[in-house]
Design a protein around this motif. Structure first.
Motif, PDB file in Angstrom:
ATOM      1  N   GLU A 191     -21.202   4.735 -38.973  1.00 38.07           N
ATOM      2  CA  GLU A 191     -22.502   5.463 -38.058  1.00 38.07           C
ATOM      3  C   GLU A 191     -23.501   4.547 -37.602  1.00 38.07           C
ATOM      4  OE1 GLU A 191     -22.638   8.548 -40.336  1.00 38.07           O
ATOM      5  OE2 GLU A 191     -22.108   8.434 -41.918  1.00 38.07           O
ATOM      6  N   THR A 192     -23.865   4.659 -36.733  1.00 38.00           N
ATOM      7  CA  THR A 192     -25.347   4.563 -36.296  1.00 38.00           C
ATOM      8  C   THR A 192     -26.842   4.476 -37.006  1.00 38.00           C
ATOM      9  OG1 THR A 192     -25.849   6.493 -34.499  1.00 38.00           O
ATOM     10  CG2 THR A 192     -24.118   4.509 -34.208  1.00 38.00           C
ATOM     11  N   ALA A 193     -27.214   4.648 -36.864  1.00 34.60           N
ATOM     12  CA  ALA A 193     -28.823   4.512 -37.839  1.00 34.60           C
ATOM     13  C   ALA A 193     -29.347   6.686 -37.020  1.00 34.60           C
ATOM     14  CB  ALA A 193     -29.930   3.902 -37.344  1.00 34.60           C
ATOM     15  N   SER A 194     -28.369   6.883 -35.878  1.00 35.30           N
ATOM     16  CA  SER A 194     -29.348   8.043 -35.345  1.00 35.30           C
ATOM     17  C   SER A 194     -28.009   8.855 -35.797  1.00 35.30           C
ATOM     18  CB  SER A 194     -29.307   7.774 -33.761  1.00 35.30           C
ATOM     19  OG  SER A 194     -27.747   7.742 -33.555  1.00 35.30           O
ATOM     20  N   THR A 246     -16.996  10.889 -49.250  1.00 35.84           N
ATOM     21  CA  THR A 246     -17.390  10.475 -48.167  1.00 35.84           C
ATOM     22  C   THR A 246     -18.157   8.712 -48.010  1.00 35.84           C
ATOM     23  OG1 THR A 246     -19.279  11.445 -47.805  1.00 35.84           O
ATOM     24  CG2 THR A 246     -17.147  12.138 -46.940  1.00 35.84           C
ATOM     25  N   ALA A 247     -17.727   7.620 -47.540  1.00 33.75           N
ATOM     26  CA  ALA A 247     -18.169   6.687 -47.360  1.00 33.75           C
ATOM     27  C   ALA A 247     -18.698   6.635 -46.213  1.00 33.75           C
ATOM     28  CB  ALA A 247     -17.385   5.296 -48.976  1.00 33.75           C
ATOM     29  N   SER A 248     -19.625   6.166 -45.942  1.00 35.18           N
ATOM     30  CA  SER A 248     -20.542   5.931 -44.428  1.00 35.18           C
ATOM     31  C   SER A 248     -21.661   4.602 -44.558  1.00 35.18           C
ATOM     32  CB  SER A 248     -21.235   7.160 -44.659  1.00 35.18           C
ATOM     33  OG  SER A 248     -21.133   8.594 -43.976  1.00 35.18           O
ATOM     34  N   PHE A 249     -20.712   3.838 -43.997  1.00 32.94           N
ATOM     35  CA  PHE A 249     -21.438   2.511 -43.213  1.00 32.94           C
ATOM     36  C   PHE A 249     -22.222   2.124 -41.720  1.00 32.94           C
ATOM     37  CE2 PHE A 249     -17.497   2.214 -46.492  1.00 32.94           C
ATOM     38  CZ  PHE A 249     -17.440   0.894 -46.551  1.00 32.94           C
ATOM     39  N   LEU A 250     -22.904   2.107 -41.865  1.00 28.64           N
ATOM     40  CA  LEU A 250     -23.973   2.161 -41.210  1.00 28.64           C
ATOM     41  C   LEU A 250     -24.490   0.632 -40.725  1.00 28.64           C
ATOM     42  CD1 LEU A 250     -25.009   4.835 -43.469  1.00 28.64           C
ATOM     43  CD2 LEU A 250     -26.739   4.802 -41.412  1.00 28.64           C
ATOM     44  N   PHE A 292     -25.835  -4.282 -43.353  1.00 26.10           N
ATOM     45  CA  PHE A 292     -25.264  -2.747 -43.162  1.00 26.10           C
ATOM     46  C   PHE A 292     -25.510  -2.115 -44.227  1.00 26.10           C
ATOM     47  CE2 PHE A 292     -21.618  -5.013 -44.486  1.00 26.10           C
ATOM     48  CZ  PHE A 292     -20.942  -4.558 -46.207  1.00 26.10           C
ATOM     49  N   PHE A 293     -25.540  -1.440 -44.400  1.00 26.81           N
ATOM     50  CA  PHE A 293     -25.881   0.155 -45.751  1.00 26.81           C
ATOM     51  C   PHE A 293     -24.690   0.766 -46.358  1.00 26.81           C
ATOM     52  CE2 PHE A 293     -30.439   0.027 -44.226  1.00 26.81           C
ATOM     53  CZ  PHE A 293     -30.810  -0.827 -45.307  1.00 26.81           C
TER      54      PHE A 293
END
Length: 130
Positions: A9-12, A118-122, A95-96
């Motif tokens: 994902e993006t920060a937005s 779920t796992a989100s990588f920003l 990345f976070f």
């Protein structure tokens, strides 16, 4: 075997890439999760060896293109080198990782990845001119 949904994902909040990863354990460390994700995406690219590589970190000797990285034809990606680069990038805050909407703080942190997780990588982009 439960499927873990992984989102880039993006920060937005815009989703750039989505993949599903089979996880045979409900508890993993963040480092193990990153390693499994990287191994899976490298294996998928090496099996097809065409198109762009849409991975967590840029492989050495690749060219950044829209939506991924382009490598020379017939060039395999070294999974272990990619894992090392990804773990190093996490430690350098490139990345976070958000697991079930909670930010992971360290590679040794154990997280629950059972059914529905779920796992989100920003990925963070460096500021220009700073």
């Amino acid at each position: 075997m439960p499927l873990l949904t992984i989102l880039d994902e993006t920060a937005s909040g815009s989703i750039l890439h989505r993949l599903e990863l089979e996880i045979d354990q409900e508890m993993l460390t963040v480092g193990e999760l990153i390693a499994r994700r990287v191994h899976d995406e490298v294996a998928a690219y090496n099996a097809r060896q065409t198109g762009t590589f849409q991975g967590l970190v840029q492989p050495t000797e690749s060219e950044r293109v829209l939506n991924g990285y382009r490598l020379r034809p017939s060039q395999l990606i070294d999974a272990e080198q990619q894992v090392y680069r990804a773990l190093e990038a996490f430690q350098q805050n490139s990345f976070f990782v958000l697991i079930n909407d909670r930010q992971a703080e360290s590679l040794d942190e154990e997280v629950w990845l059972g059914e529905g997780a779920t796992a989100s990588f920003l990925k963070l982009t460096p500021l220009v001119g700073g």
